[in-house]
Design an enzyme around this catalytic site. Structure first.
Site, mmCIF file in Angstrom:
data_model
loop_
_atom_site.group_PDB
_atom_site.id
_atom_site.type_symbol
_atom_site.label_atom_id
_atom_site.label_comp_id
_atom_site.label_asym_id
_atom_site.label_seq_id
_atom_site.Cartn_x
_atom_site.Cartn_y
_atom_site.Cartn_z
ATOM 1 N N LYS A 1 16.007 0.505 -26.987
ATOM 2 C CA LYS A 1 15.347 0.632 -25.681
ATOM 3 C C LYS A 1 16.051 1.690 -24.835
ATOM 4 C CE LYS A 1 13.729 -4.144 -25.370
ATOM 5 N NZ LYS A 1 14.080 -5.447 -24.795
ATOM 6 N N LYS B 1 2.046 -0.560 -36.360
ATOM 7 C CA LYS B 1 2.098 -1.906 -35.803
ATOM 8 C C LYS B 1 1.379 -1.910 -34.443
ATOM 9 C CE LYS B 1 5.384 -5.180 -33.834
ATOM 10 N NZ LYS B 1 5.707 -5.182 -32.464
ATOM 11 N N LYS C 1 1.757 -2.797 -27.371
ATOM 12 C CA LYS C 1 1.334 -2.177 -26.110
ATOM 13 C C LYS C 1 2.114 -0.876 -25.887
ATOM 14 C CE LYS C 1 3.982 -5.597 -23.566
ATOM 15 N NZ LYS C 1 4.123 -6.498 -24.713
HETATM 16 P P1 ADP Z 1 4.380 -5.529 -27.936
HETATM 17 O O1 ADP Z 1 4.874 -4.885 -29.210
HETATM 18 O O2 ADP Z 1 2.924 -5.294 -27.724
HETATM 19 O O3 ADP Z 1 5.218 -5.119 -26.733
HETATM 20 P P2 ADP Z 1 5.815 -8.021 -27.744
HETATM 21 O O4 ADP Z 1 7.060 -7.372 -28.257
HETATM 22 O O5 ADP Z 1 5.755 -8.403 -26.299
HETATM 23 O O6 ADP Z 1 4.559 -7.083 -28.111
HETATM 24 O O7 ADP Z 1 5.493 -9.256 -28.668
HETATM 25 C C1 ADP Z 1 5.228 -10.584 -28.265
HETATM 26 C C2 ADP Z 1 5.079 -11.417 -29.530
HETATM 27 O O8 ADP Z 1 3.978 -10.954 -30.325
HETATM 28 C C3 ADP Z 1 6.314 -11.337 -30.437
HETATM 29 O O9 ADP Z 1 6.542 -12.630 -30.980
HETATM 30 C C4 ADP Z 1 5.919 -10.375 -31.535
HETATM 31 O O10 ADP Z 1 6.603 -10.637 -32.753
HETATM 32 C C5 ADP Z 1 4.397 -10.618 -31.654
HETATM 33 N N1 ADP Z 1 3.723 -9.372 -32.044
HETATM 34 C C6 ADP Z 1 3.587 -8.259 -31.307
HETATM 35 N N2 ADP Z 1 2.902 -7.296 -31.950
HETATM 36 C C7 ADP Z 1 2.584 -7.802 -33.159
HETATM 37 C C8 ADP Z 1 1.874 -7.294 -34.305
HETATM 38 N N3 ADP Z 1 1.355 -6.079 -34.318
HETATM 39 N N4 ADP Z 1 1.754 -8.094 -35.381
HETATM 40 C C9 ADP Z 1 2.277 -9.338 -35.374
HETATM 41 N N5 ADP Z 1 2.951 -9.882 -34.337
HETATM 42 C C10 ADP Z 1 3.112 -9.138 -33.234
#
Ligand code: ADP
Ligand code: TRP
Length: 325
Positions: free
Chosen positions: A113, A193, A196
């Site tokens: 980050k 993947k 957001k």
């Molecule tokens: P983002 O990558 O959109 O910022 P977060 O890191 O806030 O998402 O993820 C919140 C939850 O959703 C976590 O438990 C993460 O492992 C799951 N998650 C996020 N993106 C995916 C994905 N593409 N496939 C499977 N699980 C996901």
């Protein structure tokens, strides 16, 4: 009885990846009558990256509405906003003072980050300590999370043992992370993947017309309509196979292989499948987004349950640290 706990940061509206990768599997675990589930919205964690209060409020509502839309039983379980139970921040401060500096500076997610973000603040640095507090406050045994959270959970265990060792008593229970190594990674519009941060996500709660526009953006190859296509390489097909029934997936596979079936047809089928499969969650989501007071009442009731447990832990911690008689 197992106590399951997990949190989702309120840094955006939940997308299909969050829903299929985190929310739906956690709700399935919570359906086991032997489990008691503690699901919360990590709104304090979202402050590390999101500064707008208005946006945070909208995202908190959207995340809460999503858990409810997919059937989380908030009456049987505990469902709350992290910021409303002040014991999270209090315990985080105590734990900060038991967390070795190198443990935080070597954390992979902090390194990643801090290379990417313009605003590298101290909250980002101590993020894992607040996460440890979230877990340790509730004596949670099972923490279902994705692979990216593995290191944070190891840190939680290390911090808890350092604390216990230092005070000479087992005050904090060490959690068991439940990391499913095979956990699905849902692909986004570009095949990476879904996230957001990559702006490649699908918001399944959009109105039909907008959802259709988003699905049109799914990357596909350039074969013409008549040509046979390889379903295994195609993102639309992958997404369809995650949500459609086995027989519908088999039909689409055959259509790809036969030719005379274009990516536009597949995207239309994906849209229809999403609208059908998520009809009820979409209805419930919109209901709670429109009936804010009802959502608020549910979260406030959850806060009360969470606080009662958090206060028991904090009382023990304060006592052993000499902050209370
Ligand atoms: P983002 O990558 O959109 O910022 P977060 O890191 O806030 O998402 O993820 C919140 C939850 O959703 C976590 O438990 C993460 O492992 C799951 N998650 C996020 N993106 C995916 C994905 N593409 N496939 C499977 N699980 C996901
Ligand atoms: N860091 C987690 C994520 O980004 C969210 C989170 C905060 C969490 N506190 C937690 C997850 C406690 C599990 C347990 O996905």
């Amino acid at each position: 009885m197992a106590r399951i706990l997990t949190g989702i940061q309120s840094s955006g509206r939940p997308h299909l990846g969050n829903i299929l990768g985190a929310i739906v599997p956690a709700i399935e675990l919570s359906r086991n009558p032997d489990n008691e589930s503690f699901f919360f919205i990590a709104d304090l964690h979202s402050l590390t990256t999101l500064k707008s209060g208005l946006q945070r409020q909208e995202f908190v509502r959207a995340i809460a509405a999503t858990w409810l839309a997919f059937g989380f039983d908030y009456k049987k379980n505990v469902f709350w906003r992290q910021s409303r139970v002040q014991e999270h921040t209090e315990l985080a401060w105590y734990l900060n003072c038991f967390t070795p500096f190198p443990m935080l500076s070597n954390a992979t997610s902090f390194k990643e980050k801090s290379e990417k973000l313009f605003d590298v603040n101290a909250g980002l640095f101590t993020y894992p300590v607040l996460q440890a507090a979230d877990i340790l406050l509730y004596d949670a045994n099972i923490i279902p999370v994705g692979k990216d959270q593995k290191q944070h959970l190891e840190m939680t265990k290390d911090i808890a043992s350092k604390f216990n060792q230092s005070v000479g008593e087992t005050i904090l229970a060490l959690p068991q992370p439940q990391i499913d190594e095979r956990m699905m990674t849902i692909p986004g519009l570009d095949g990476m993947k879904m996230s957001k941060s990559y702006n490649n996500y699908i918001d399944i709660f959009l109105p039909e017309k907008e959802l259709k526009k988003v699905l049109k953006k799914i990357r596909s190859d350039s074969e013409g309509l008549e040509e046979p296509k390889n379903p295994e390489k195609d993102i639309t097909f992958k997404l369809y196979s995650l949500i459609a029934s086995e027989s519908d997936v088999a039909t689409m596979r055959q259509n790809y292989l036969n030719g005379g079936y274009g990516y536009g047809h597949a995207k239309q089928a994906l849209l229809e499948c999403m609208l059908e499969k998520f009809a009820e969650p979409r209805r419930i989501f919109n209901y709670y987004m429109e009936n804010e007071q009802e959502l608020e009442a549910i979260l406030v009731a959850g806060e009360t349950k969470a606080r009662a447990i958090a206060q028991e832990t904090i009382a023990k911690v304060r006592k052993v640290l000499g902050f209370s008689s």
